[in-house]
Design a protein around this motif. Structure first.
Motif, PDB file in Angstrom:
ATOM      1  N   PHE A  53       0.806  -1.211   0.000  1.00  0.00           N
ATOM      2  CA  PHE A  53       0.000   0.000   0.000  1.00  0.00           C
ATOM      3  C   PHE A  53       0.853   1.282   0.000  1.00  0.00           C
ATOM      4  O   PHE A  53       1.686   1.484   0.882  1.00  0.00           O
ATOM      5  CB  PHE A  53      -0.958   0.042   1.205  1.00  0.00           C
ATOM      6  CG  PHE A  53      -1.836   1.262   1.178  1.00  0.00           C
ATOM      7  CD1 PHE A  53      -3.047   1.240   0.489  1.00  0.00           C
ATOM      8  CD2 PHE A  53      -1.436   2.440   1.778  1.00  0.00           C
ATOM      9  CE1 PHE A  53      -3.836   2.378   0.412  1.00  0.00           C
ATOM     10  CE2 PHE A  53      -2.221   3.583   1.705  1.00  0.00           C
ATOM     11  CZ  PHE A  53      -3.418   3.541   1.024  1.00  0.00           C
ATOM     12  N   ARG A 167      -4.358  10.021  -4.440  1.00  0.00           N
ATOM     13  CA  ARG A 167      -4.059  10.899  -3.307  1.00  0.00           C
ATOM     14  C   ARG A 167      -3.972  12.375  -3.750  1.00  0.00           C
ATOM     15  O   ARG A 167      -2.913  12.889  -4.078  1.00  0.00           O
ATOM     16  CB  ARG A 167      -2.739  10.443  -2.690  1.00  0.00           C
ATOM     17  CG  ARG A 167      -2.150  11.314  -1.588  1.00  0.00           C
ATOM     18  CD  ARG A 167      -3.126  11.672  -0.495  1.00  0.00           C
ATOM     19  NE  ARG A 167      -3.609  10.561   0.290  1.00  0.00           N
ATOM     20  CZ  ARG A 167      -3.013  10.062   1.368  1.00  0.00           C
ATOM     21  NH1 ARG A 167      -1.890  10.576   1.800  1.00  0.00           N
ATOM     22  NH2 ARG A 167      -3.554   9.053   2.026  1.00  0.00           N
ATOM     23  N   TYR A 197      -4.945  -3.083   2.173  1.00  0.00           N
ATOM     24  CA  TYR A 197      -4.221  -2.133   3.038  1.00  0.00           C
ATOM     25  C   TYR A 197      -3.368  -2.868   4.066  1.00  0.00           C
ATOM     26  O   TYR A 197      -2.219  -2.535   4.301  1.00  0.00           O
ATOM     27  CB  TYR A 197      -5.239  -1.227   3.741  1.00  0.00           C
ATOM     28  CG  TYR A 197      -4.623  -0.143   4.593  1.00  0.00           C
ATOM     29  CD1 TYR A 197      -3.921   0.905   4.007  1.00  0.00           C
ATOM     30  CD2 TYR A 197      -4.737  -0.169   5.974  1.00  0.00           C
ATOM     31  CE1 TYR A 197      -3.356   1.910   4.771  1.00  0.00           C
ATOM     32  CE2 TYR A 197      -4.180   0.832   6.754  1.00  0.00           C
ATOM     33  CZ  TYR A 197      -3.494   1.872   6.151  1.00  0.00           C
ATOM     34  OH  TYR A 197      -2.929   2.859   6.907  1.00  0.00           O
ATOM     35  N   LYS A 225      -9.840  16.454   6.667  1.00  0.00           N
ATOM     36  CA  LYS A 225      -8.752  15.522   6.352  1.00  0.00           C
ATOM     37  C   LYS A 225      -7.446  16.313   6.273  1.00  0.00           C
ATOM     38  O   LYS A 225      -6.887  16.534   5.187  1.00  0.00           O
ATOM     39  CB  LYS A 225      -9.063  14.759   5.059  1.00  0.00           C
ATOM     40  CG  LYS A 225      -8.501  13.355   5.118  1.00  0.00           C
ATOM     41  CD  LYS A 225      -9.278  12.377   4.297  1.00  0.00           C
ATOM     42  CE  LYS A 225      -8.552  11.061   4.163  1.00  0.00           C
ATOM     43  NZ  LYS A 225      -8.633  10.193   5.340  1.00  0.00           N
ATOM     44  N   TYR A 230      -3.212  13.450  11.672  1.00  0.00           N
ATOM     45  CA  TYR A 230      -2.710  12.071  11.583  1.00  0.00           C
ATOM     46  C   TYR A 230      -1.435  11.843  12.386  1.00  0.00           C
ATOM     47  O   TYR A 230      -1.313  10.830  13.080  1.00  0.00           O
ATOM     48  CB  TYR A 230      -2.525  11.669  10.109  1.00  0.00           C
ATOM     49  CG  TYR A 230      -3.875  11.481   9.429  1.00  0.00           C
ATOM     50  CD1 TYR A 230      -4.383  10.216   9.205  1.00  0.00           C
ATOM     51  CD2 TYR A 230      -4.665  12.581   9.079  1.00  0.00           C
ATOM     52  CE1 TYR A 230      -5.633  10.033   8.628  1.00  0.00           C
ATOM     53  CE2 TYR A 230      -5.914  12.415   8.503  1.00  0.00           C
ATOM     54  CZ  TYR A 230      -6.395  11.148   8.274  1.00  0.00           C
ATOM     55  OH  TYR A 230      -7.637  10.967   7.718  1.00  0.00           O
ATOM     56  N   THR A 263      -7.232   5.107  11.635  1.00  0.00           N
ATOM     57  CA  THR A 263      -7.585   6.216  10.732  1.00  0.00           C
ATOM     58  C   THR A 263      -8.948   5.973  10.069  1.00  0.00           C
ATOM     59  O   THR A 263      -9.224   6.503   9.002  1.00  0.00           O
ATOM     60  CB  THR A 263      -6.516   6.376   9.633  1.00  0.00           C
ATOM     61  OG1 THR A 263      -6.472   5.154   8.868  1.00  0.00           O
ATOM     62  CG2 THR A 263      -5.139   6.658  10.189  1.00  0.00           C
ATOM     63  N   GLY A 339     -13.068   2.506   5.858  1.00  0.00           N
ATOM     64  CA  GLY A 339     -12.252   3.603   5.324  1.00  0.00           C
ATOM     65  C   GLY A 339     -11.916   3.312   3.870  1.00  0.00           C
ATOM     66  O   GLY A 339     -12.123   2.190   3.396  1.00  0.00           O
ATOM     67  N   THR A 340     -11.395   4.310   3.168  1.00  0.00           N
ATOM     68  CA  THR A 340     -11.102   4.110   1.751  1.00  0.00           C
ATOM     69  C   THR A 340     -10.007   3.074   1.555  1.00  0.00           C
ATOM     70  O   THR A 340     -10.102   2.207   0.681  1.00  0.00           O
ATOM     71  CB  THR A 340     -10.670   5.454   1.118  1.00  0.00           C
ATOM     72  OG1 THR A 340     -11.766   6.341   1.260  1.00  0.00           O
ATOM     73  CG2 THR A 340     -10.323   5.297  -0.341  1.00  0.00           C
ATOM     74  N   ALA A 341      -8.962   3.148   2.362  1.00  0.00           N
ATOM     75  CA  ALA A 341      -7.800   2.289   2.156  1.00  0.00           C
ATOM     76  C   ALA A 341      -8.155   0.817   2.402  1.00  0.00           C
ATOM     77  O   ALA A 341      -7.971  -0.025   1.529  1.00  0.00           O
ATOM     78  CB  ALA A 341      -6.657   2.738   3.041  1.00  0.00           C
TER      79      ALA A 341
END
Ligand code: COI
Length: 399
Positions: A53, A167, A197, A225, A230, A263, A339-341
């Motif tokens: 990833f 991204r 991921y 975001k 993070y 996350t 989540g997206t990942a």
């Protein structure tokens, strides 16, 4: 008490309406001005089993400069490469940075589609407005991302769990150490062929509930975001890892409300022994929770597909104590991150106050039955086996 709450709510309303009216002067972002510089030798796709990833990038990236004086400059697709920035640029000192994460999928009918990009663009503009970076026309950026994907379409991986992670990133590039509104910015988009991921794939994880550190708070920016949200989250994750947990479960306040996992957003499924009904629950969007696109997709699909005589789908506050009590009574059914990942990430155990709360899984499997269904509903749409509203946007037809 009520008066104080009303003052706070009104102040927040005034603040968010001033953010909505914030406009970006100068030229608007215009996809029709795109310039393309090709990489001389296109790369060959890597075998799927080598894709870690976010470690491999495609041949090209999209960059668009913005200045307060002129607005959005000409968008450029050019070979992937380093950026050159003044070391005093405000991104490095005051965290003028935000990003998005979305995915493109190679579908069963040989097309490349973006999954719900309008939601990401909306959120990206909200994040930009909050940290005084320029906003843009969402449709123009979606069109440009489409061109970027088309440029490197031979590098979009195929197969279950594989996709192109996109991204988009926006940074303030104004040079100088004064703390003020950036008058220069750079929007750039990278694309990365990815597999699952977690190296282990769709495998249930162990969480440690964290109440000594707080991810986000009322009036803060936990719903945006921003990169700055993070970095501070890594240390509690390392602490959890030392004790054998893969991620941490974020709690908030004296009530120990469950907010997010690592996350990702998080969902729990409970059984209500009194009514006999089941409940799928996640924290409400009160400004402390990331407005996850996968979160929204799970809620929509659950409301559409689950029988209301059997299930309630709720966005409400719930605490780790409620989860612990329900587990004791055999009323904790399932839990998963979204989540997206990772898309859907099943949970099997939660460390809390020196004990482990067990989350049931299907015998011999890595998730509960609902988690498995939810993951399938989403994958069916992402890989083009099913359609829903305008969730999948075709960016390239490989037929
Ligand atoms: C997501 O899954 O939505 C994320 O934001 C993860 C990303 C930070 C790698």
């Amino acid at each position: 008490m009520l008066a104080r709450q009303n003052i706070r709510i009104n102040a927040l309303r005034m603040f968010s309406s001033s953010m909505k009216t914030m406009t970006t002067g100068g030229l608007p972002l215009d996809a029709s001005k795109l310039k393309i510089v090709n990489k001389s030798t296109p790369s060959k796709p890597r075998p799927n089993d080598e894709l870690v990833f976010g470690q491999t990038f495609t041949d090209h990236m999209l960059t668009i400069e913005w200045t307060k004086a002129k607005g959005w400059d000409v968008p450029e697709i050019k070979p992937y490469g380093n950026l050159s920035l003044d070391p005093s640029a405000c991104v490095f000192h005051y965290a003028f940075e935000l990003f998005e994460g979305l995915k493109a999928y190679k579908t069963s009918d040989n097309k490349i589609t973006l999954f719900r990009p309008d939601m990401n663009m909306k959120r990206m503009n909200k994040s930009a407005a909050r940290i005084c970076l320029p906003t843009f026309d969402s449709d123009q950026l979606i069109a440009l991302i489409g061109k970027l994907i088309e440029q490197d379409k031979h590098l979009v991986p195929e197969g279950k769990g594989y996709s192109l992670y996109i991204r988009p990133t926006l940074i303030g590039t104004t040079a100088g150490l004064g703390v003020s509104t950036p008058d220069r910015a750079l929007l750039y988009v990278l694309t990365s062929p990815v597999g699952p991921y977690y190296k282990t794939g769709f495998k249930a994880v162990k969480l440690e509930a964290t109440d000594y550190a707080t991810r986000a708070w009322p009036g803060g920016v936990g719903d945006k975001k921003l990169g700055a949200n993070y970095a501070p989250c890594i240390l509690p994750q390392l602490e959890a890892a030392k004790r054998g947990y893969q991620q941490n479960l974020w709690l908030f306040g004296p009530e120990k409300y469950i907010t997010e996992v690592g996350t990702m957003n998080v969902f729990f499924a409970f059984k209500n022994s009194k009514t006999g009904k089941k409940e799928l629950v996640t924290a409400p969007l009160d400004g402390t929770i990331l407005e996850g696109v996968t979160r929204d997709s799970v809620l929509s699909l659950a409301r559409e597909n689950l029988d209301p005589n059997e299930w309630e789908v709720n966005e409400r506050y719930y605490s780790i104590n409620e989860v612990a009590e329900k587990a004791e009574k055999g009323e904790l059914l399932e839990a998963f991150g979204s989540g997206t990942a990772a898309v859907v990430s099943p949970i099997k155990e939660i460390g809390w106050q020196g004990k482990d709360i067990n989350v049931p899984l299907l015998p011999g499997e890595q998730s509960g039955p609902l988690t498995k269904k939810v993951a399938q509903w989403i994958a069916d749409i992402q890989y083009g086996r099913k359609t829903k509203d305008n969730w999948s946007r075709v960016v390239a037809d490989l037929n």
